[in-house]
Write a protein that holds these residues in place. Sequence first.
Motif, PDB file in Angstrom:
ATOM      1  N   ILE A  58      47.752  48.179  47.572  1.00  0.00           N
ATOM      2  CA  ILE A  58      47.043  49.244  47.442  1.00  0.00           C
ATOM      3  C   ILE A  58      46.800  49.511  48.838  1.00  0.00           C
ATOM      4  O   ILE A  58      45.935  48.861  49.440  1.00  0.00           O
ATOM      5  N   GLN A  59      46.294  51.267  49.324  1.00  0.00           N
ATOM      6  CA  GLN A  59      45.685  52.188  49.894  1.00  0.00           C
ATOM      7  C   GLN A  59      44.518  52.550  49.435  1.00  0.00           C
ATOM      8  O   GLN A  59      44.864  53.358  48.322  1.00  0.00           O
ATOM      9  N   THR A  60      43.017  52.626  49.928  1.00  0.00           N
ATOM     10  CA  THR A  60      42.105  53.470  49.329  1.00  0.00           C
ATOM     11  C   THR A  60      42.356  54.728  49.874  1.00  0.00           C
ATOM     12  O   THR A  60      43.396  55.215  51.195  1.00  0.00           O
ATOM     13  N   GLU A  61      41.479  55.341  49.328  1.00  0.00           N
ATOM     14  CA  GLU A  61      40.755  56.916  50.509  1.00  0.00           C
ATOM     15  C   GLU A  61      41.167  56.923  51.207  1.00  0.00           C
ATOM     16  O   GLU A  61      40.381  58.079  52.805  1.00  0.00           O
ATOM     17  N   ASP A  62      39.737  56.134  51.765  1.00  0.00           N
ATOM     18  CA  ASP A  62      39.722  55.915  53.461  1.00  0.00           C
ATOM     19  C   ASP A  62      40.878  54.922  54.258  1.00  0.00           C
ATOM     20  O   ASP A  62      39.906  54.224  55.258  1.00  0.00           O
ATOM     21  N   LYS A  63      41.986  55.305  53.477  1.00  0.00           N
ATOM     22  CA  LYS A  63      42.708  54.394  54.770  1.00  0.00           C
ATOM     23  C   LYS A  63      43.053  53.177  55.032  1.00  0.00           C
ATOM     24  O   LYS A  63      43.810  52.109  55.509  1.00  0.00           O
ATOM     25  N   LEU A  64      42.405  52.237  54.102  1.00  0.00           N
ATOM     26  CA  LEU A  64      41.929  50.431  53.768  1.00  0.00           C
ATOM     27  C   LEU A  64      43.063  50.045  52.948  1.00  0.00           C
ATOM     28  O   LEU A  64      43.463  50.320  51.559  1.00  0.00           O
ATOM     29  N   CYS A  65      44.115  49.019  53.715  1.00  0.00           N
ATOM     30  CA  CYS A  65      45.041  47.637  52.294  1.00  0.00           C
ATOM     31  C   CYS A  65      44.518  47.319  52.416  1.00  0.00           C
ATOM     32  O   CYS A  65      43.750  46.552  52.747  1.00  0.00           O
ATOM     33  N   ARG A  66      44.416  46.898  50.710  1.00  0.00           N
ATOM     34  CA  ARG A  66      44.056  45.264  50.414  1.00  0.00           C
ATOM     35  C   ARG A  66      45.232  44.824  49.451  1.00  0.00           C
ATOM     36  O   ARG A  66      46.304  45.801  48.996  1.00  0.00           O
ATOM     37  N   THR A  67      45.538  43.724  49.458  1.00  0.00           N
ATOM     38  CA  THR A  67      46.855  43.304  49.027  1.00  0.00           C
ATOM     39  C   THR A  67      46.159  42.561  47.500  1.00  0.00           C
ATOM     40  O   THR A  67      45.116  42.160  47.113  1.00  0.00           O
ATOM     41  N   ILE A  68      46.905  42.997  46.905  1.00  0.00           N
ATOM     42  CA  ILE A  68      47.513  42.995  45.282  1.00  0.00           C
ATOM     43  C   ILE A  68      47.632  41.628  45.045  1.00  0.00           C
ATOM     44  O   ILE A  68      47.199  40.246  43.954  1.00  0.00           O
ATOM     45  N   SER A  69      48.994  41.225  45.242  1.00  0.00           N
ATOM     46  CA  SER A  69      49.708  40.070  44.891  1.00  0.00           C
ATOM     47  C   SER A  69      49.904  38.682  45.862  1.00  0.00           C
ATOM     48  O   SER A  69      49.693  38.951  47.478  1.00  0.00           O
ATOM     49  N   THR A  70      50.143  37.843  45.898  1.00  0.00           N
ATOM     50  CA  THR A  70      50.675  36.800  46.813  1.00  0.00           C
ATOM     51  C   THR A  70      51.618  37.428  46.906  1.00  0.00           C
ATOM     52  O   THR A  70      52.849  38.068  46.553  1.00  0.00           O
ATOM     53  N   MET A  71      52.642  36.988  48.185  1.00  0.00           N
ATOM     54  CA  MET A  71      54.260  37.139  48.316  1.00  0.00           C
ATOM     55  C   MET A  71      55.186  36.306  46.719  1.00  0.00           C
ATOM     56  O   MET A  71      55.048  35.493  46.792  1.00  0.00           O
ATOM     57  N   GLN A  72      56.295  36.886  46.234  1.00  0.00           N
ATOM     58  CA  GLN A  72      57.474  37.143  45.842  1.00  0.00           C
ATOM     59  C   GLN A  72      58.740  37.019  46.524  1.00  0.00           C
ATOM     60  O   GLN A  72      58.838  37.625  47.522  1.00  0.00           O
ATOM     61  N   ARG A  73      59.272  36.072  45.481  1.00  0.00           N
ATOM     62  CA  ARG A  73      60.611  36.323  46.149  1.00  0.00           C
ATOM     63  C   ARG A  73      61.517  36.006  44.758  1.00  0.00           C
ATOM     64  O   ARG A  73      61.482  35.664  44.514  1.00  0.00           O
ATOM     65  N   ILE A  74      62.645  37.163  45.250  1.00  0.00           N
ATOM     66  CA  ILE A  74      62.933  37.903  44.640  1.00  0.00           C
ATOM     67  C   ILE A  74      64.490  38.642  44.506  1.00  0.00           C
ATOM     68  O   ILE A  74      63.983  39.453  45.997  1.00  0.00           O
ATOM     69  N   ASN A  75      64.955  38.647  43.140  1.00  0.00           N
ATOM     70  CA  ASN A  75      66.608  39.201  43.209  1.00  0.00           C
ATOM     71  C   ASN A  75      66.620  40.458  42.583  1.00  0.00           C
ATOM     72  O   ASN A  75      65.745  40.634  41.582  1.00  0.00           O
ATOM     73  N   LYS A  76      67.942  41.491  42.539  1.00  0.00           N
ATOM     74  CA  LYS A  76      67.626  42.141  41.808  1.00  0.00           C
ATOM     75  C   LYS A  76      67.719  41.960  40.345  1.00  0.00           C
ATOM     76  O   LYS A  76      67.282  42.636  39.498  1.00  0.00           O
TER      77      LYS A  76
END
Length: 138
Positions: A58-76
């Motif tokens: 996510i990105q906040t109003e102050d332009k800070l980016c925060r990671t919410i999830s771990t990395m996922q490996r996925i196909n469609k």
Amino acid sequence: MNISQKQQIVPYKWYTYKYVCTNNILTENDIDLAINGFINTIFNELSNNQYLLIIFKIQTEDKLCRTISTMQRINKLDKNELLSVFNEYWILKSNNYAQFSITEIHFNYKLIDNSLKITKSKINRSENLRYKPELLKW
């Protein structure tokens, strides 16, 4: 990558798909809309056996980016599972970001080269990350 941009996606290069939140409060509906936009823009262009790595931020109003999830490996073929997993992560972490105005959802992603012969998705569910005191015993 913005929705309006179409470009050739190459393996091993990171890209960002952005979804703008209209009310500065992130809801499960926003996550659903963002995932569906990502699916319609990116996933639909991929073959069923093409895998990618993806992280929810996510990105906040102050332009800070925060990671919410771990990395996922996925196909469609597992795209519906991705929505469920990202909602689970948001439920776990939403209290940490209640005081922030959230302006954007970012999905950082990159394709995995098909020559690696990857045959299954690797979904890191949030319940696998819960506190387990038995693991801390000496």
